[in-house]
Design an enzyme around this catalytic site. Structure first.
Site, PDB file in Angstrom:
ATOM      1  N   GLY A  66       0.772  -1.243   0.000  1.00 37.51           N
ATOM      2  CA  GLY A  66       0.000   0.000   0.000  1.00 37.51           C
ATOM      3  C   GLY A  66       0.798   1.286   0.000  1.00 37.51           C
TER       4      GLY A  66
ATOM      5  N   ASP B 172      -5.348  -5.284  -5.508  1.00 39.03           N
ATOM      6  CA  ASP B 172      -4.261  -6.272  -5.489  1.00 39.03           C
ATOM      7  C   ASP B 172      -4.843  -7.661  -5.282  1.00 39.03           C
ATOM      8  OD1 ASP B 172      -0.941  -5.877  -5.021  1.00 39.03           O
ATOM      9  OD2 ASP B 172      -1.768  -7.869  -4.585  1.00 39.03           O
TER      10      ASP B 172
ATOM     11  N   ASP C  54      -8.109  -9.780  -8.810  1.00 41.25           N
ATOM     12  CA  ASP C  54      -7.236  -9.747  -9.977  1.00 41.25           C
ATOM     13  C   ASP C  54      -7.688  -8.561 -10.832  1.00 41.25           C
ATOM     14  OD1 ASP C  54      -6.051 -10.107 -12.529  1.00 41.25           O
ATOM     15  OD2 ASP C  54      -5.927 -12.273 -12.198  1.00 41.25           O
TER      16      ASP C  54
ATOM     17  N   ASP D 262       2.216  -0.933 -10.331  1.00 42.17           N
ATOM     18  CA  ASP D 262       3.475  -1.524  -9.862  1.00 42.17           C
ATOM     19  C   ASP D 262       3.314  -3.048  -9.901  1.00 42.17           C
ATOM     20  OD1 ASP D 262       6.058  -1.420  -8.831  1.00 42.17           O
ATOM     21  OD2 ASP D 262       5.428  -1.170  -6.757  1.00 42.17           O
TER      22      ASP D 262
ATOM     23  N   LYS E 293       4.970  -0.523 -14.267  1.00 41.94           N
ATOM     24  CA  LYS E 293       6.252  -1.220 -14.114  1.00 41.94           C
ATOM     25  C   LYS E 293       6.342  -2.359 -15.113  1.00 41.94           C
ATOM     26  CE  LYS E 293       7.241  -3.844 -10.365  1.00 41.94           C
ATOM     27  NZ  LYS E 293       7.665  -3.861  -8.968  1.00 41.94           N
TER      28      LYS E 293
END
Ligand SMILES: C[S@@+](CC[C@H](N)C(=O)[O-])C[C@H]1O[C@@H](n2cnc3c(N)ncnc32)[C@H](O)[C@@H]1O
Length: 223
Positions: A49, A69, A88, A108, A148
C-alpha cells in the site's frame, strides 16, 4: 547495494510508508508530474500500500485512490480517500472500481518471479499489455499512466504501443529502484483517444511510430 536497500528501507520506516517502493513513486511524480490535486487514481498491484499512501497524500482530500491487489491490503492507517479491492485487476470492470474514468492509472504490478528471467519478463509484459487494453475505457483523455515492466526483448514493442496511445511514453528508472534490477517504469503522459491520434487508429499507428532507441542501463540514460 545493501546500503541502498537499508537507506530506503529506513527512510520508509521513518516516514511511515509501508515499503521502500513509496520512494519510486515519489521520484517518478517529482520528476514527471503525474499526479495532481483532486485526481481520481487507480493503483494496480497496490499491496502492501505504499504507492496508495503517496498518491492519496498527493491528490489530497478532494482526490481519491482505488487500490487493487491479488493480496489483501490492510486498511488500518490508510487515508479515508483510499478504497481497497482484493482482486485480480484483469477481472475488474470499471463499474466495480467505483464508476467514473480515472485521471491517473498507476501499476506496480509484477508477476511472482520464478528465477526464469525470460518467463518473468514475458509475464510482466503481458500484465502491461492487459492494462493497456483497458486504458481506452478506464483513463480519461489527457490522463497519465505509469506501469512497471521487467525489461527484456519485448520492452521496445511495449514502448511503441504506449507511444501510439499517449502523447509521450518513455522508460524511467527511479532512484529507489535497485540499479541491478530489470524493473523499469514506463511513464505515459497525456492519453490520446483514438480519434485524436494522428492516423486515427491505434492498431495501425503502432507501425508508423518510430521505434525508440534501445535504452542503455547506465546512470542517466533515463533522463
Ligand atoms: C511490487 S508489489 C506492489 C508494491 C506496491 N506498489 C506498494 O508500493 O506497496 C506488486 C504487486 O502486484 C500484485 N499483482 C500482480 N499481478 C496482479 C494482478 N493481476 N492483479 C492485481 N494485483 C496484481 C502482486 O500481488 C503484488 O502485491
Amino acid at each position: 547495494m545493501r546500503d541502498v536497500k537499508d537507506h530506503w528501507f529506513r527512510q520508509a520506516k521513518r516516514e511511515g510508508y509501508r515499503s521502500r517502493a513509496a520512494f519510486k513513486l515519489t521520484d517518478i511524480d517529482d520528476r514527471k508530474q503525474i499526479l495532481s490535486t483532486g485526481d481520481r487514481v487507480l493503483d494496480c498491484g497496490a499491496a502492501p500500500g505504499s504507492w496508495s499512501q503517496v498518491a492519496a497524500r498527493r491528490v489530497g482530500r478532494r482526490g481519491s485512490v482505488v487500490a487493487v491487489d491479488l493480496k489483501a491490503i490492510d486498511a488500518e492507517g490508510l487515508p479515508e480517500n483510499v478504497t481497497l479491492h482484493e482482486a485480480d485487476l484483469r477481472e475488474m470492470e470499471l463499474e466495480t472500481l467505483g464508476g467514473g474514468v480515472f485521471d491517473v492509472v498507476l501499476s506496480d504490478m509484477a508477476p511472482d518471479t520464478t528465477g526464469d528471467p525470460f518467463g518473468d519478463h514475458h509475464r510482466s509484459i503481458r500484465l502491461c499489455n492487459d492494462l493497456l487494453d483497458r486504458v481506452p475505457a478506464w483513463l480519461r483523455p489527457g490522463g497519465n499512466l505509469v506501469m512497471k515492466v521487467f525489461e527484456g526483448e519485448a520492452y521496445r514493442d511495449l514502448l511503441v504501443r504506449a507511444n501510439g496511445m499517449f502523447q509521450k511514453a518513455k522508460g524511467f528508472k527511479p532512484v529507489a529502484s535497485r540499479s541491478e534490477s530489470v524493473e523499469m517504469f514506463v511513464i505515459c503522459k497525456d492519453f490520446l483517444p483514438p480519434d485524436e491520434r494522428q492516423d486515427g487508429d491505434a492498431a495501425e499507428s503502432e507501425e508508423m511510430i518510430p521505434v525508440p532507441p534501445r535504452p542503455k542501463p547506465t546512470p542517466g540514460w533515463n533522463d
